[in-house]
Scaffold this motif. Sequence first.
Motif, PDB file in Angstrom:
ATOM      1  N   LEU A  28      -5.261  26.636   5.591  1.00 33.94           N
ATOM      2  CA  LEU A  28      -5.955  25.093   6.374  1.00 33.94           C
ATOM      3  C   LEU A  28      -5.234  24.739   8.053  1.00 33.94           C
ATOM      4  CD1 LEU A  28      -4.491  23.733   2.780  1.00 33.94           C
ATOM      5  CD2 LEU A  28      -7.318  24.781   3.550  1.00 33.94           C
ATOM      6  N   ARG A  29      -6.159  23.853   8.128  1.00 33.04           N
ATOM      7  CA  ARG A  29      -5.859  23.244   9.474  1.00 33.04           C
ATOM      8  C   ARG A  29      -4.718  21.777   9.731  1.00 33.04           C
ATOM      9  NH1 ARG A  29      -8.038  25.201  13.938  1.00 33.04           N
ATOM     10  NH2 ARG A  29      -9.517  27.441  12.982  1.00 33.04           N
ATOM     11  N   LEU A  30      -4.250  21.347  10.149  1.00 42.97           N
ATOM     12  CA  LEU A  30      -3.163  20.732  10.501  1.00 42.97           C
ATOM     13  C   LEU A  30      -3.310  20.034  12.061  1.00 42.97           C
ATOM     14  CD1 LEU A  30      -0.945  19.072   8.863  1.00 42.97           C
ATOM     15  CD2 LEU A  30       0.771  20.393   9.863  1.00 42.97           C
ATOM     16  N   ARG A  31      -3.397  19.086  12.051  1.00 39.51           N
ATOM     17  CA  ARG A  31      -3.910  18.815  14.027  1.00 39.51           C
ATOM     18  C   ARG A  31      -4.433  20.475  14.671  1.00 39.51           C
ATOM     19  NH1 ARG A  31       2.555  18.608  15.670  1.00 39.51           N
ATOM     20  NH2 ARG A  31       2.013  16.676  17.476  1.00 39.51           N
ATOM     21  N   GLN A  32      -5.215  20.342  13.828  1.00 36.89           N
ATOM     22  CA  GLN A  32      -6.308  21.287  14.511  1.00 36.89           C
ATOM     23  C   GLN A  32      -5.874  22.835  14.746  1.00 36.89           C
ATOM     24  OE1 GLN A  32      -9.198  19.541  14.882  1.00 36.89           O
ATOM     25  NE2 GLN A  32      -8.198  18.053  14.212  1.00 36.89           N
ATOM     26  N   VAL A 106      13.991  35.801   6.816  1.00 37.19           N
ATOM     27  CA  VAL A 106      12.611  35.776   6.789  1.00 37.19           C
ATOM     28  C   VAL A 106      11.936  33.892   6.231  1.00 37.19           C
ATOM     29  CG1 VAL A 106      11.205  35.609   4.479  1.00 37.19           C
ATOM     30  CG2 VAL A 106      12.853  37.324   4.650  1.00 37.19           C
ATOM     31  N   HIS A 107      10.799  33.955   6.130  1.00 37.77           N
ATOM     32  CA  HIS A 107      10.623  32.147   6.615  1.00 37.77           C
ATOM     33  C   HIS A 107       9.011  31.597   5.643  1.00 37.77           C
ATOM     34  CE1 HIS A 107      11.011  28.077   8.186  1.00 37.77           C
ATOM     35  NE2 HIS A 107       9.284  27.413   8.572  1.00 37.77           N
ATOM     36  N   ASP A 108       8.962  30.946   4.905  1.00 35.51           N
ATOM     37  CA  ASP A 108       7.755  30.469   4.197  1.00 35.51           C
ATOM     38  C   ASP A 108       7.132  30.347   5.140  1.00 35.51           C
ATOM     39  OD1 ASP A 108       9.187  30.821   1.670  1.00 35.51           O
ATOM     40  OD2 ASP A 108       9.564  29.299   2.048  1.00 35.51           O
ATOM     41  N   VAL A 109       5.567  30.796   5.233  1.00 35.29           N
ATOM     42  CA  VAL A 109       4.291  30.361   6.379  1.00 35.29           C
ATOM     43  C   VAL A 109       4.111  29.205   6.929  1.00 35.29           C
ATOM     44  CG1 VAL A 109       2.275  31.217   5.062  1.00 35.29           C
ATOM     45  CG2 VAL A 109       2.731  30.984   7.267  1.00 35.29           C
ATOM     46  N   ALA A 110       3.877  28.570   4.706  1.00 36.53           N
ATOM     47  CA  ALA A 110       4.192  26.938   5.193  1.00 36.53           C
ATOM     48  C   ALA A 110       4.806  25.912   4.598  1.00 36.53           C
ATOM     49  CB  ALA A 110       3.277  26.920   3.343  1.00 36.53           C
ATOM     50  N   ARG A 111       5.542  26.436   5.607  1.00 37.08           N
ATOM     51  CA  ARG A 111       6.712  25.601   6.068  1.00 37.08           C
ATOM     52  C   ARG A 111       7.077  25.266   8.017  1.00 37.08           C
ATOM     53  NH1 ARG A 111      10.977  24.117   2.539  1.00 37.08           N
ATOM     54  NH2 ARG A 111      10.831  25.776   0.375  1.00 37.08           N
ATOM     55  N   PRO A 112       5.939  24.284   8.205  1.00 38.87           N
ATOM     56  CA  PRO A 112       5.656  24.688   9.729  1.00 38.87           C
ATOM     57  C   PRO A 112       6.661  23.690  10.344  1.00 38.87           C
ATOM     58  CG  PRO A 112       4.171  22.975   8.404  1.00 38.87           C
ATOM     59  CD  PRO A 112       5.331  23.930   7.517  1.00 38.87           C
ATOM     60  N   GLU A 220      -1.218  16.825  -0.735  1.00 37.78           N
ATOM     61  CA  GLU A 220      -0.946  15.538   0.005  1.00 37.78           C
ATOM     62  C   GLU A 220       0.169  15.465   0.534  1.00 37.78           C
ATOM     63  OE1 GLU A 220       0.911  15.262  -4.972  1.00 37.78           O
ATOM     64  OE2 GLU A 220      -1.138  15.993  -3.583  1.00 37.78           O
ATOM     65  N   ASP A 221       1.006  17.066   0.544  1.00 34.91           N
ATOM     66  CA  ASP A 221       1.844  16.968   2.059  1.00 34.91           C
ATOM     67  C   ASP A 221       1.322  17.640   3.343  1.00 34.91           C
ATOM     68  OD1 ASP A 221       3.244  18.148  -0.792  1.00 34.91           O
ATOM     69  OD2 ASP A 221       3.001  19.856  -0.710  1.00 34.91           O
ATOM     70  N   LEU A 222      -0.434  18.398   3.560  1.00 35.17           N
ATOM     71  CA  LEU A 222      -0.751  18.254   4.626  1.00 35.17           C
ATOM     72  C   LEU A 222      -0.844  17.049   5.510  1.00 35.17           C
ATOM     73  CD1 LEU A 222      -4.672  20.073   4.462  1.00 35.17           C
ATOM     74  CD2 LEU A 222      -1.971  21.028   5.456  1.00 35.17           C
ATOM     75  N   PRO A 223      -0.710  15.677   5.132  1.00 35.68           N
ATOM     76  CA  PRO A 223      -0.002  14.520   5.894  1.00 35.68           C
ATOM     77  C   PRO A 223       0.746  14.244   6.691  1.00 35.68           C
ATOM     78  CG  PRO A 223      -1.576  13.336   4.220  1.00 35.68           C
ATOM     79  CD  PRO A 223      -1.018  15.244   3.670  1.00 35.68           C
ATOM     80  N   LEU A 224       1.780  14.659   5.355  1.00 40.49           N
ATOM     81  CA  LEU A 224       2.941  14.541   5.329  1.00 40.49           C
ATOM     82  C   LEU A 224       3.854  15.551   6.199  1.00 40.49           C
ATOM     83  CD1 LEU A 224       5.577  13.178   4.923  1.00 40.49           C
ATOM     84  CD2 LEU A 224       5.825  14.914   2.394  1.00 40.49           C
ATOM     85  N   ALA A 225       3.448  16.382   5.938  1.00 39.62           N
ATOM     86  CA  ALA A 225       3.099  17.442   7.247  1.00 39.62           C
ATOM     87  C   ALA A 225       3.710  17.073   8.608  1.00 39.62           C
ATOM     88  CB  ALA A 225       2.903  19.007   7.092  1.00 39.62           C
ATOM     89  N   GLY A 226       2.159  16.738   9.116  1.00 35.08           N
ATOM     90  CA  GLY A 226       1.699  16.278   9.775  1.00 35.08           C
ATOM     91  C   GLY A 226       1.989  15.149  10.668  1.00 35.08           C
TER      92      GLY A 226
END
Length: 234
Positions: A28-32, A106-112, A220-226
């Motif tokens: 999924l895209r976050l900040r393009q 080891v790091h979660d790919v979904a923890r940017p 809802e986590d996407l905008p929060l991560a951004g």
Amino acid sequence: MTQRQYWLVVPAAGIGQRMQADRPKQYLRLRQRYILDITLSRLLDTGLFAGAMVPLHPEDRWFAGSDSASDPRVFTCTGGNDRSDSVLAGLNALADRLSDDDWVLVHDVARPCVATEDIRRLMSALGDGESGGLLAAPVSDTIKRQAPDVDAVTETVDRSALWRAFTPQQFRYGLLRTALEQARDRGVAVTDEASALETMGYAPKLVRGRTDNIKITLPEDLPLAGWILDQLEH
């Protein structure tokens, strides 16, 4: 003292069903940009790692179009059915590059949103020890235990000794590989790398990290991560 290598294993073979998207959440895209690309670049741009091994789903069709596909620091292999299988696949793929005493994070790919300061704190806290450790934070919310098959409370759980486990989780290459192999062979379910070490009698160190190191799981986590990334970069 021999200089030990630090390598990353970032499992990216999951399909992210809870995101209800047309692709795995790491794409999924976050900040393009793909979440995967943000996570890998934030980790590798610290200059702390020799490289990253990324286990992928055998039918992955998005990685080839990612920025990471052309990054010479990023290597890939085929992942497994669950996280521990994928991490073990990544470790096996690094067998010719690492010695048993080298470090793997080891790091979660979904923890940017992991902060460089937290990675440095983890490495410093573990020093040259043997048991490894992980970023984590004490539980601050009140914790309730649910009744079986009913949306009702059976008890309020004492949270005074409870911590939320984050990533990265850092362990010696040989020890982590052995722990995951033994858990697999014994049919023991492990939900993170620390739990694999725990089954062997080790006590990984808890290193306090920032609570904004969130894992993107729901839409809802996407905008929060951004928003968090914006704060980290200013």
